[in-house]
Scaffold this active site. Structure first.
Site, short mmCIF file in Angstrom:
data_model
loop_
_atom_site.label_atom_id
_atom_site.label_comp_id
_atom_site.label_asym_id
_atom_site.label_seq_id
_atom_site.Cartn_x
_atom_site.Cartn_y
_atom_site.Cartn_z
N SER A 1 -9.57 1.92 3.51
CA SER A 1 -8.34 2.17 2.23
C SER A 1 -7.11 1.95 1.67
O SER A 1 -7.00 2.44 0.52
CB SER A 1 -7.77 3.42 2.77
N SER B 1 -9.85 -0.99 7.46
CA SER B 1 -9.03 -0.84 5.74
C SER B 1 -8.29 -1.12 5.47
O SER B 1 -8.37 -1.75 4.05
CB SER B 1 -8.25 0.58 5.48
N LYS C 1 0.77 -1.31 0.08
CA LYS C 1 -0.04 -0.31 -0.42
C LYS C 1 1.08 1.10 0.03
O LYS C 1 1.89 1.30 1.10
CB LYS C 1 -0.76 -0.07 1.27
#
Lengths: 64, 461
Positions: free
Chosen positions: B152, B176, B77
């Protein structure tokens, strides 16, 4: 329901936070006042003054 | 090449029946074919991937693999620092930012011999998507690109589901990891708070932030967590505990296991869709058939957990990004601007009341789980909504199924529990006791192996 947030009160809070918002952002922010107040009410339970927050800590061996 | 799970690929690589270079090339081919639509990668690292794969292949041919992640294509990420590779948190504020050191989780995955395919799309600073006014477009759901991935860790969810990587790093402050795992039909675990080092990862809310694995199966997540877990003095919240074998319980019978069901979360506090409810009921029936005992658990309303976690998150986020909020607020996308504005309306007393409530809620979950091995509830309300259906102020729209377990710090996992009428994934959340991730994996893996849902990939793949 909380009293509607006045322009003066909002200005004070934003000034305190050091944020400079547009008029549209201020209007947008006022729309969530009830939702935020509901959240704040939910974390206020009947509890005495002795109730500890979660992040109170004890010293570990590493601290000594 | 069919997409193997991480565990399958590891076994084939160890048997020298699968070349890491060929596996990586197959993932790159999928990336070239699909990422123009899915936007799962913000900074692909194709040359690095091929170099990593060649190194891994040479080492494996000479000495055998150093572990199951050796030669496995993965992604990080884009809030995870990577030396020499852009780390932008999807924000215009960090455009061109190239860290000089790896985050601890990136270091550990590299040391395990993984192949870095690139940095994965995130909501800006791990908050508030989907956004179209930030550094790059939001990721899209491989099951239907008109639909949301959740976030996210949106790019990780999309990239794993579409087979562009076999596993990836997500972060989870309020859901997330589990949200994208749920909507993209993969497995993702938010580990116990403090189990995986946060050092070198951009903060969202310090006391809620966790780093964890996302992959196609629970077994794959267990293999990945084995590499990630462990004390790191660079993380002040790090838990200094021995790391168990996270795969040790996989395949063991669930007979006699005691599982709680927090039915009121998903039936009355925030009712899920009918297909999602049916998927949870089916999972309960599967576990009963396996010999587990299911009992109902009652906690404070989910709205209390959501309020507690959200208020803490608003203040900690506003604290982390205060300097930029004061001086460069318009550098953030609109959604994150709105989140940061909220910090001005929550007082210090409000924050501490939330942290007092947090202790009460944690105690409540601890008491409810006495005599239980795990509890179940929904991970998401149902199938993925369309990209344009996410409310402006989503934090006030409906309570989150995932944030209660950030508030408590307990390990929680989302797995695929079936498919809805639109052909999109449904999900189940499994919550364990602190540091009992191996039990969560056991329960998740048993469901995956007892059902056929892991045999289905998105049509575009």
């Amino acid at each position: 329901m909380p009293e509607p947030l006045t322009d003066e009160a909002l200005h004070f809070l934003l000034d305190n936070a050091g944020l400079t918002l547009t008029e549209a952002q201020k209007t947008d922010l006022k729309t969530i006042q009830d939702g935020l107040a509901a959240m704040k009410a939910r974390v206020r339970q009947p509890r005495g003054r002795m109730a500890e927050p979660a992040h109170c800590f004890g010293f570990t061996a590493e601290d000594l | 090449m069919a997409i193997p799970t991480l565990a399958e690929a590891a076994a084939l690589i160890a048997a020298k029946k699968l070349s890491p270079v060929e596996l990586t090339q197959a993932c790159l081919d999928r990336m070239h074919r699909m990422d123009g639509t899915l936007h799962a990668f913000i900074h692909p690292t194709e040359a690095r991937a091929l170099a990593d794969a060649r190194l891994a292949e040479a080492a494996i041919m000479k000495h055998g693999p150093i572990g199951p992640l050796h030669g496995i294509p993965m992604g990080l990420k884009d809030i995870v620092d990577t030396a020499g590779i852009p780390t932008t948190c999807q924000s215009r504020l960090l455009e061109g930012n190239i860290p000089t050191a790896d985050a601890t989780c990136a270091t550990k995955l590299a040391a395990a011999g993984t192949v870095l395919m690139g940095k994965l799309t995130t909501h800006e600073f791990a908050d508030g998507g989907p956004s179209f006014d930030v550094l790059a477009p939001p990721a899209r759901n491989p099951w239907n690109p008109d639909h949301f991935t959740a976030g996210s860790s949106s790019g990780t969810g999309a990239a794993v589901a579409s087979g562009m990587i076999l596993c990836g790093i997500g972060t989870d402050t309020g859901g997330s990891i589990r949200g994208p795992a749920a909507l993209c039909g993969i497995a993702g675990i938010k580990p116990t708070y403090g189990l995986v080092s946060r050092a070198g990862v951009a903060p969202a809310a310090f006391s809620l932030d966790t780093i964890g694995p996302m992959a196609w199966t629970a077994e794959d997540c267990a293999l990945m967590l084995q590499v990630l877990a462990g004390y790191d003095p660079k993380d002040p919240a790090g838990a200094d505990r021995p790391v168990p074998d996270y795969s040790a319980l996989l395949g063991r019978s669930l007979r006699g296991m005691r599982i709680g069901l927090i039915r009121h979360f998903h039936e009355t506090d925030a009712p899920v869709s009918a297909p999602e409810l049916a998927a949870i009921d089916n999972a309960v029936a599967v576990y009963r058939d396996m010999g587990a005992t299911i009992s109902e658990v009652t906690l404070a309303p989910m709205q209390d957990w959501h309020a507690c976690g959200s208020l803490i998150s608003m203040v900690e986020r506003a604290t982390a990004y205060e300097e930029w909020a004061r001086t460069r607020l318009d550098g953030f996308g609109e959604r994150v601007q709105r989140r940061l504005m909220l910090g001005a309306l929550v007082s210090g007393v409000d924050y501490v009341q939330a942290v007092r409530r947090r202790r009460e809620l944690r105690d409540q979950l601890r008491d409810a789980m006495r005599g239980l091995d795990a509890v179940l509830t929904a991970a998401a309300p149902g199938e993925a909504p369309t990209m344009d259906a996410i409310p402006r102020w989503d934090v006030f729209d409906r309570p989150s199924f995932t944030i209660p377990f950030n508030v408590a710090g307990y390990p929680a996992m989302s797995i695929c529990a079936g498919f809805g009428p639109q052909g999109l994934p449904l999900s189940l959340q499994i919550v364990g006791k602190p540091f009992q991730e191996a039990t969560v994996f056991q329960i998740a893996d048993a469901f995956e192996k007892a059902t056929a849902f892991r045999g289905q990939r998105p049509a575009m793949v």
